[in-house]
Design a protein around this motif. Structure first.
Motif, PDB file in Angstrom:
ATOM      1  N   TRP A  83       6.904  -2.424   1.931  1.00 29.44           N
ATOM      2  CA  TRP A  83       5.955  -3.751   1.907  1.00 29.44           C
ATOM      3  C   TRP A  83       5.275  -3.786   3.468  1.00 29.44           C
ATOM      4  CZ3 TRP A  83       5.653  -7.711   5.121  1.00 29.44           C
ATOM      5  CH2 TRP A  83       4.821  -8.658   4.913  1.00 29.44           C
ATOM      6  N   GLU A  84       5.680  -3.479   4.493  1.00 27.38           N
ATOM      7  CA  GLU A  84       4.915  -3.411   5.723  1.00 27.38           C
ATOM      8  C   GLU A  84       3.917  -2.627   5.800  1.00 27.38           C
ATOM      9  OE1 GLU A  84       6.464  -2.026  10.073  1.00 27.38           O
ATOM     10  OE2 GLU A  84       7.562  -3.944   9.548  1.00 27.38           O
ATOM     11  N   ARG A  85       4.115  -1.316   5.178  1.00 27.26           N
ATOM     12  CA  ARG A  85       3.289  -0.211   5.306  1.00 27.26           C
ATOM     13  C   ARG A  85       2.095  -0.672   4.243  1.00 27.26           C
ATOM     14  NH1 ARG A  85       6.536   5.434   5.672  1.00 27.26           N
ATOM     15  NH2 ARG A  85       7.095   5.247   7.844  1.00 27.26           N
ATOM     16  N   LEU A  86       2.255  -1.177   3.017  1.00 28.13           N
ATOM     17  CA  LEU A  86       1.326  -1.614   2.262  1.00 28.13           C
ATOM     18  C   LEU A  86       0.289  -2.657   2.970  1.00 28.13           C
ATOM     19  CD1 LEU A  86       3.251  -1.717  -1.272  1.00 28.13           C
ATOM     20  CD2 LEU A  86       1.195  -0.427  -0.862  1.00 28.13           C
ATOM     21  N   MET A  87       1.079  -3.705   3.357  1.00 21.97           N
ATOM     22  CA  MET A  87       0.191  -4.783   4.101  1.00 21.97           C
ATOM     23  C   MET A  87      -0.718  -4.244   5.398  1.00 21.97           C
ATOM     24  SD  MET A  87       1.001  -7.301   2.421  1.00 21.97           S
ATOM     25  CE  MET A  87       0.375  -8.848   3.621  1.00 21.97           C
ATOM     26  N   GLU A  88       0.028  -3.376   5.855  1.00 21.04           N
ATOM     27  CA  GLU A  88      -0.938  -2.653   7.152  1.00 21.04           C
ATOM     28  C   GLU A  88      -2.208  -1.910   6.377  1.00 21.04           C
ATOM     29  OE1 GLU A  88       2.460  -1.828  10.649  1.00 21.04           O
ATOM     30  OE2 GLU A  88       2.036  -0.353   9.166  1.00 21.04           O
ATOM     31  N   ARG A  89      -2.050  -1.270   5.481  1.00 18.71           N
ATOM     32  CA  ARG A  89      -3.019  -0.732   4.774  1.00 18.71           C
ATOM     33  C   ARG A  89      -3.935  -1.544   3.976  1.00 18.71           C
ATOM     34  NH1 ARG A  89      -1.699   4.424   1.087  1.00 18.71           N
ATOM     35  NH2 ARG A  89      -3.738   3.905   0.380  1.00 18.71           N
ATOM     36  N   ALA A  90      -3.417  -2.581   3.526  1.00 19.70           N
ATOM     37  CA  ALA A  90      -4.356  -3.515   2.951  1.00 19.70           C
ATOM     38  C   ALA A  90      -5.419  -3.986   4.042  1.00 19.70           C
ATOM     39  CB  ALA A  90      -3.648  -4.558   2.040  1.00 19.70           C
ATOM     40  N   LEU A  91      -4.561  -4.302   4.940  1.00 15.13           N
ATOM     41  CA  LEU A  91      -5.391  -5.055   6.055  1.00 15.13           C
ATOM     42  C   LEU A  91      -6.492  -4.366   6.882  1.00 15.13           C
ATOM     43  CD1 LEU A  91      -2.419  -7.169   7.865  1.00 15.13           C
ATOM     44  CD2 LEU A  91      -4.414  -8.240   6.656  1.00 15.13           C
ATOM     45  N   ALA A  92      -5.953  -2.947   6.998  1.00 18.69           N
ATOM     46  CA  ALA A  92      -7.151  -1.989   7.311  1.00 18.69           C
ATOM     47  C   ALA A  92      -8.261  -1.733   6.276  1.00 18.69           C
ATOM     48  CB  ALA A  92      -6.581  -0.644   7.630  1.00 18.69           C
ATOM     49  N   ALA A  93      -8.099  -1.896   5.010  1.00 19.04           N
ATOM     50  CA  ALA A  93      -9.172  -1.767   4.197  1.00 19.04           C
ATOM     51  C   ALA A  93      -9.900  -3.057   4.061  1.00 19.04           C
ATOM     52  CB  ALA A  93      -8.749  -1.639   2.588  1.00 19.04           C
ATOM     53  N   ALA A  94      -9.191  -4.197   4.381  1.00 15.97           N
ATOM     54  CA  ALA A  94     -10.135  -5.707   4.512  1.00 15.97           C
ATOM     55  C   ALA A  94     -11.037  -5.495   5.563  1.00 15.97           C
ATOM     56  CB  ALA A  94      -9.232  -6.715   4.310  1.00 15.97           C
ATOM     57  N   ALA A  95     -10.535  -4.861   6.788  1.00 18.13           N
ATOM     58  CA  ALA A  95     -11.172  -5.044   8.014  1.00 18.13           C
ATOM     59  C   ALA A  95     -12.550  -4.351   7.891  1.00 18.13           C
ATOM     60  CB  ALA A  95     -10.416  -4.446   9.174  1.00 18.13           C
ATOM     61  N   GLN A  96     -12.265  -3.131   6.906  1.00 13.94           N
ATOM     62  CA  GLN A  96     -13.319  -2.053   6.881  1.00 13.94           C
ATOM     63  C   GLN A  96     -14.420  -2.500   5.780  1.00 13.94           C
ATOM     64  OE1 GLN A  96     -11.216   1.303   5.992  1.00 13.94           O
ATOM     65  NE2 GLN A  96     -10.403   1.747   7.895  1.00 13.94           N
ATOM     66  N   GLY A  97     -14.120  -3.861   5.356  1.00 17.46           N
ATOM     67  CA  GLY A  97     -15.138  -4.296   4.312  1.00 17.46           C
ATOM     68  C   GLY A  97     -14.694  -3.801   2.755  1.00 17.46           C
ATOM     69  N   ARG A  98     -13.691  -2.838   2.632  1.00 19.58           N
ATOM     70  CA  ARG A  98     -13.316  -2.422   1.437  1.00 19.58           C
ATOM     71  C   ARG A  98     -12.417  -3.306   0.737  1.00 19.58           C
ATOM     72  NH1 ARG A  98     -10.100   1.680   3.053  1.00 19.58           N
ATOM     73  NH2 ARG A  98      -9.947   2.630   0.998  1.00 19.58           N
ATOM     74  N   VAL A  99     -13.042  -4.287   0.082  1.00 22.02           N
ATOM     75  CA  VAL A  99     -12.385  -5.268  -0.466  1.00 22.02           C
ATOM     76  C   VAL A  99     -11.338  -4.948  -1.760  1.00 22.02           C
ATOM     77  CG1 VAL A  99     -12.544  -7.906  -1.612  1.00 22.02           C
ATOM     78  CG2 VAL A  99     -13.869  -7.056   0.490  1.00 22.02           C
ATOM     79  N   ARG A 100     -12.086  -4.108  -2.534  1.00 16.20           N
ATOM     80  CA  ARG A 100     -11.224  -3.775  -3.700  1.00 16.20           C
ATOM     81  C   ARG A 100      -9.890  -3.000  -3.556  1.00 16.20           C
ATOM     82  NH1 ARG A 100     -15.114  -1.377  -8.534  1.00 16.20           N
ATOM     83  NH2 ARG A 100     -13.175  -1.442  -9.654  1.00 16.20           N
TER      84      ARG A 100
END
Length: 202
Positions: free
Chosen positions: A37-54
């Motif tokens: 869960w922690e790793r998924l959340m970190e990856r999701a936040l990184a994607a969002a920070a890069q503008g990769r919303v999907r």
């Protein structure tokens, strides 16, 4: 068998490949789901920070599903992915869905104070025998101070959750603080801080 053991289509982040962090987490009593869960959340936040919303939405939804399957109903981590999804949906104008996700997150966050009080705290000081002894001698004070600090962070997260669909400027930073606040030990404080700080910054 657990969800993380049976879902063979899950990304590598779920923890199928052995690594030192996962071994340390398991030795400390964490489940595969905790670290996944922690790793998924970190990856999701990184994607969002890069503008990769999907990709961010997909990862937040996976984290949400995992939390609902693997964590107790009162676990604060069950609120974090829905909160992030609410923020993203609000930004794209899907107000009804955003408000529904926000309401789910807030219902869980209503028990934040109790979760902070109940969190398991592992020893921190590892630099010397002296520091270990000092921590042992003053354990009650150390635990009380740590709970107070984490409690304040949880209150900040609660304010953020309440403002997710208000359109007002964010009052607190969360994701940008995670790297500095993330405990080196795998215990209850890391779970609670993950719930509080793996939230999108505005």
């Amino acid at each position: 068998m657990s969800f993380t053991e049976t879902n063979t289509s899950a990304p590598r982040i779920w923890g199928f490949k052995p690594d030192a962090e996962r071994r340390a987490a398991r030795e400390a009593g964490w489940s595969r789901a905790d670290l996944a869960w922690e790793r998924l959340m970190e990856r999701a936040l990184a994607a969002a920070a890069q503008g990769r919303v999907r990709p961010a939405v997909r990862l937040f939804r996976l984290a949400d599903l995992l939390a609902r399957i693997a964590f107790p109903a009162a676990d604060l981590r069950r609120a974090t992915a829905p909160a992030n999804l609410a923020a993203l949906q609000f930004r794209r104008g899907a107000l009804e869905e955003a408000e529904g996700l926000q309401a789910r997150a807030l219902r869980i966050w209503a028990g934040a104070a109790e979760q902070v009080e109940a969190m398991q705290i592992a020893p921190r000081s590892r630099s010397s025998l002296f520091h270990l002894r000092m921590e042992a001698l003053h354990r009650e004070t150390f635990h009380a101070n740590l709970k107070t600090r984490v409690g304040l962070i949880a209150e900040e997260a609660g304010e953020t959750l309440r403002n997710l669909t208000s359109g007002r400027a964010a009052l607190h930073r969360h994701a940008s603080r995670w790297r500095g606040e993330k405990p080196a030990v795998f215990d209850g404080t890391r779970k609670v801080l993950g719930a509080c700080l793996l939230l999108l910054d505005a």
